[in-house]
Design an enzyme around this catalytic site. Structure first.
Site, PDB file in Angstrom:
ATOM      1  CD  GLU A 171      -8.524   0.026   4.314  1.00 13.66           C
ATOM      2  OE1 GLU A 171      -7.822   0.218   5.333  1.00 13.66           O
ATOM      3  OE2 GLU A 171      -8.943   0.950   3.607  1.00 13.66           O
TER       4      GLU A 171
ATOM      5  CG  ASN B 169      -5.651  10.207   9.738  1.00 13.61           C
ATOM      6  OD1 ASN B 169      -5.949  11.022  10.618  1.00 13.61           O
ATOM      7  ND2 ASN B 169      -4.618   9.391   9.840  1.00 13.61           N
TER       8      ASN B 169
ATOM      9  CG  HIS C 179     -12.555   4.770   2.706  1.00  9.95           C
ATOM     10  ND1 HIS C 179     -13.146   5.926   3.164  1.00  9.95           N
ATOM     11  CD2 HIS C 179     -11.239   4.914   2.957  1.00  9.95           C
ATOM     12  CE1 HIS C 179     -12.228   6.733   3.657  1.00  9.95           C
ATOM     13  NE2 HIS C 179     -11.052   6.144   3.538  1.00  9.95           N
TER      14      HIS C 179
ATOM     15  CG  ASN D 193      -1.833   1.103   1.355  1.00  7.70           C
ATOM     16  OD1 ASN D 193      -1.767   2.042   0.562  1.00  7.70           O
ATOM     17  ND2 ASN D 193      -2.719   1.052   2.331  1.00  7.70           N
TER      18      ASN D 193
ATOM     19  N   GLY E 208     -13.706   5.261  14.346  1.00  9.51           N
ATOM     20  CA  GLY E 208     -14.879   4.383  14.491  1.00  9.51           C
ATOM     21  C   GLY E 208     -14.632   3.253  15.478  1.00  9.51           C
TER      22      GLY E 208
ATOM     23  NE  ARG F 278      -6.266   1.630  -0.046  1.00  8.46           N
ATOM     24  CZ  ARG F 278      -6.658   1.978   1.144  1.00  8.46           C
ATOM     25  NH1 ARG F 278      -5.879   1.823   2.164  1.00  8.46           N
ATOM     26  NH2 ARG F 278      -7.854   2.503   1.319  1.00  8.46           N
TER      27      ARG F 278
ATOM     28  NE  ARG G  46      -8.322  13.301   2.515  1.00  8.60           N
ATOM     29  CZ  ARG G  46      -8.499  11.988   2.339  1.00  8.60           C
ATOM     30  NH1 ARG G  46      -9.445  11.547   1.534  1.00  8.60           N
ATOM     31  NH2 ARG G  46      -7.732  11.130   2.960  1.00  8.60           N
TER      32      ARG G  46
ATOM     33  CE  LYS H 162      -0.211   2.703   6.446  1.00  4.22           C
ATOM     34  NZ  LYS H 162      -1.581   3.172   6.368  1.00  4.22           N
TER      35      LYS H 162
ATOM     36  CG  HIS I  81     -13.316   3.689   6.550  1.00  6.70           C
ATOM     37  ND1 HIS I  81     -12.657   2.501   6.365  1.00  6.70           N
ATOM     38  CD2 HIS I  81     -12.354   4.640   6.645  1.00  6.70           C
ATOM     39  CE1 HIS I  81     -11.349   2.721   6.345  1.00  6.70           C
ATOM     40  NE2 HIS I  81     -11.143   4.013   6.509  1.00  6.70           N
TER      41      HIS I  81
HETATM   42  P1  ADP Z   1      -6.046   6.229   8.215  1.00  3.56           P
HETATM   43  O1  ADP Z   1      -7.216   6.786   7.461  1.00  3.56           O
HETATM   44  O2  ADP Z   1      -4.793   7.052   8.081  1.00  3.56           O
HETATM   45  O3  ADP Z   1      -5.822   4.721   8.028  1.00  3.56           O
HETATM   46  P2  ADP Z   1      -6.857   5.479  10.906  1.00  3.56           P
HETATM   47  O4  ADP Z   1      -7.935   4.541  10.511  1.00  3.56           O
HETATM   48  O5  ADP Z   1      -5.637   4.910  11.537  1.00  3.56           O
HETATM   49  O6  ADP Z   1      -6.431   6.453   9.734  1.00  3.56           O
HETATM   50  O7  ADP Z   1      -7.506   6.546  11.919  1.00  3.56           O
HETATM   51  C1  ADP Z   1      -6.773   7.604  12.444  1.00  3.56           C
HETATM   52  C2  ADP Z   1      -7.691   8.419  13.343  1.00  3.56           C
HETATM   53  O8  ADP Z   1      -8.153   7.589  14.414  1.00  3.56           O
HETATM   54  C3  ADP Z   1      -6.985   9.608  13.981  1.00  3.56           C
HETATM   55  O9  ADP Z   1      -7.842  10.741  13.980  1.00  3.56           O
HETATM   56  C4  ADP Z   1      -6.774   9.125  15.399  1.00  3.56           C
HETATM   57  O10 ADP Z   1      -6.717  10.166  16.330  1.00  3.56           O
HETATM   58  C5  ADP Z   1      -8.037   8.318  15.600  1.00  3.56           C
HETATM   59  N1  ADP Z   1      -7.894   7.447  16.777  1.00  3.56           N
HETATM   60  C6  ADP Z   1      -7.057   6.420  16.947  1.00  3.56           C
HETATM   61  N2  ADP Z   1      -7.163   5.928  18.209  1.00  3.56           N
HETATM   62  C7  ADP Z   1      -8.078   6.690  18.849  1.00  3.56           C
HETATM   63  C8  ADP Z   1      -8.641   6.707  20.172  1.00  3.56           C
HETATM   64  N3  ADP Z   1      -8.251   5.838  21.084  1.00  3.56           N
HETATM   65  N4  ADP Z   1      -9.571   7.644  20.441  1.00  3.56           N
HETATM   66  C9  ADP Z   1      -9.972   8.532  19.523  1.00  3.56           C
HETATM   67  N5  ADP Z   1      -9.488   8.584  18.271  1.00  3.56           N
HETATM   68  C10 ADP Z   1      -8.567   7.658  17.928  1.00  3.56           C
END
Ligand code: ADP
Length: 395
Positions: free
Chosen positions: A376, A208, A178, A9, A327, A90, A238, A16, A205
């Site tokens: 994923e 970030n 996604h 990815n 989530g 990906r 965004r 990754k 989903h």
């Molecule tokens: P990406 O889209 O880069 O794969 P992720 O799915 O890893 O992103 O999600 C990152 C987001 O999840 C960030 O905003 C991070 O702060 C949030 N996050 C991760 N752990 C927690 C937590 N324990 N509480 C609240 N938000 C969290």
């Protein structure tokens, strides 16, 4: 020995990877890792399942190709017997043409390059990943797996913008993204709760990047992201939903250049822009700054609104699933969204929610609410095994 597949990815500043065994039922993860910080101070991070984790600096800047070469060198050193049977990639954009994973050849690669203007921040890096892997393993099948593919086949009303029809015909449509995450969740939900999985399901989903997908019978019906990965929910950096008239104003009256506008919308907006503090939900939750709190409130508000809109599209909600970083791990965001949808019959179990349990709805909730980790990489590995014809592996 079962065949081994590698997934890659390749993003703007990281590559990754994961190594899987092509076991018969489902790919079995052996090791996962990444080279991060490509443009500045790269680090090589590795996480071996049931084994040791490593994290080491790699010296100065790295190109994507050199990062990929370093990853394959590491895999060959660490797993000398791990003959690699296929490599899965990906790829963010498959345009109108690719509604399923595909083995990459020269013609496919040319077609995928044509989508670079549709996803300029992601597609070039994804393709650099494929090129690097082709160089390292010229005789191993390379499989492209698309974030858009799961959403192909939407009805016209969920696919079109109300521009002149010729724009739709030219392919200026709502592609959605996604898709690999949504496809994985659809499969998981079928295993967890087969009855609700067949009904109207909305998957949130929230990472970030953030979007929602409304499904029926496990198929995507509509999604909040559209032509680009900017539409729909606000995200880390965004903007999400915005009035196009505001963009015209910035271009015409404030003299912004397209590059400046792009930077504003992709990099400086969303949670970061609203809070002025961070793109990271954890940092905002830990802050008492009013603007951090307002950014969280905005995120919850828009998520709730879009879930309600998608509920109308699929004619009622049978299950809600939260996934990705926010989530899966933010009880506060889930509580805000679910409590805002009480009128739809949703009710939260506060203890289960605080623990990030797999089910966070109360027993009285008319609609079950699940917290389901997405994967994923496993979805890419699965597609790679099937598309490369390794699906009877693991005998
Ligand atoms: P990406 O889209 O880069 O794969 P992720 O799915 O890893 O992103 O999600 C990152 C987001 O999840 C960030 O905003 C991070 O702060 C949030 N996050 C991760 N752990 C927690 C937590 N324990 N509480 C609240 N938000 C969290």
């Amino acid at each position: 020995m079962a065949d081994r597949v590698v997934t890659l990815n390749a993003g703007s500043s990281s590559v990754k990877f994961a190594l899987f065994a092509a076991d018969a039922d489902w790919p079995r993860l052996i090791v996962t890792g990444a080279i991060e910080g490509l443009g500045a101070k790269p680090r090589f991070r590795v996480d071996v399942v049931d084994g040791e984790a490593h994290d080491a600096p790699l010296g100065r800047k790295l190109t994507h190709r050199r990062a990929i070469a370093a990853i394959f060198e590491w895999i060959e050193d660490a797993y000398p017997a791990a003959a690699i049977s296929a490599i899965g990639h990906r790829v963010v954009h498959g345009g109108l043409r690719f509604s399923a994973p595909v083995i990459v050849d020269a013609e496919t690669l040319t077609a995928l390059r044509e989508f670079i203007p549709l996803a300029p921040l992601h597609q070039p890096h994804n393709l650099a990943g494929i090129e690097g892997a082709c160089e390292a393993f010229p005789h191993v099948p390379q499989v492209a797996c698309f974030d858009t593919a799961f959403h192909r086949g939407h009805a016209f009303v969920d696919d079109a913008y109300a521009l002149p029809y010729s724009y739709y015909e030219r392919g200026l449509r709502r592609f959605g993204f996604h898709g690999l995450s949504y496809e994985y969740i659809a499969r998981r939900l079928r295993a967890i709760d087969p009855i609700h999985a067949e009904g109207g399901v909305i998957v949130a989903h929230l990472g970030n990047g953030a979007s929602l997908c409304a499904m029926k019978g496990g198929r995507s019906i509509a999604t909040t992201m559209g032509f680009s990965a900017l539409e729909g929910l606000p995200m880390g950096t965004r903007c999400g939903e915005i009035d196009p008239g505001l963009l015209l104003y910035l271009l015409e009256s404030e003299g912004m250049t397209p590059d400046e506008l792009s930077h504003l919308l992709y990099e400086r907006s969303g949670l970061l822009g609203l809070s002025g503090l961070s793109h990271d939900m954890r940092a905002l939750e830990a802050s008492e700054e009013p603007r951090a709190q307002a950014a969280i409130a905005y995120f919850i508000h828009r998520t709730k609104m879009e879930i309600a809109a998608l509920t109308a599209v699929i004619g009622g909600l049978d299950a809600l699933v939260f996934t990705a970083g926010i989530g899966e791990r933010s009880p506060r965001v889930r509580a805000g969204v679910v409590e805002g949808l009480a009128w739809l019959g949703l009710a939260l179990d506060a203890t289960a929610n605080a623990r990030n349990n797999p089910i966070v709805s109360a027993s009285r909730s008319r609609v079950p609410v699940f917290v389901t980790p997405t994967d994923e990489e496993a979805m890419i590995a699965r597609h790679t095994i099937e598309t490369a014809g390794l699906s009877d592996a693991g005998r």
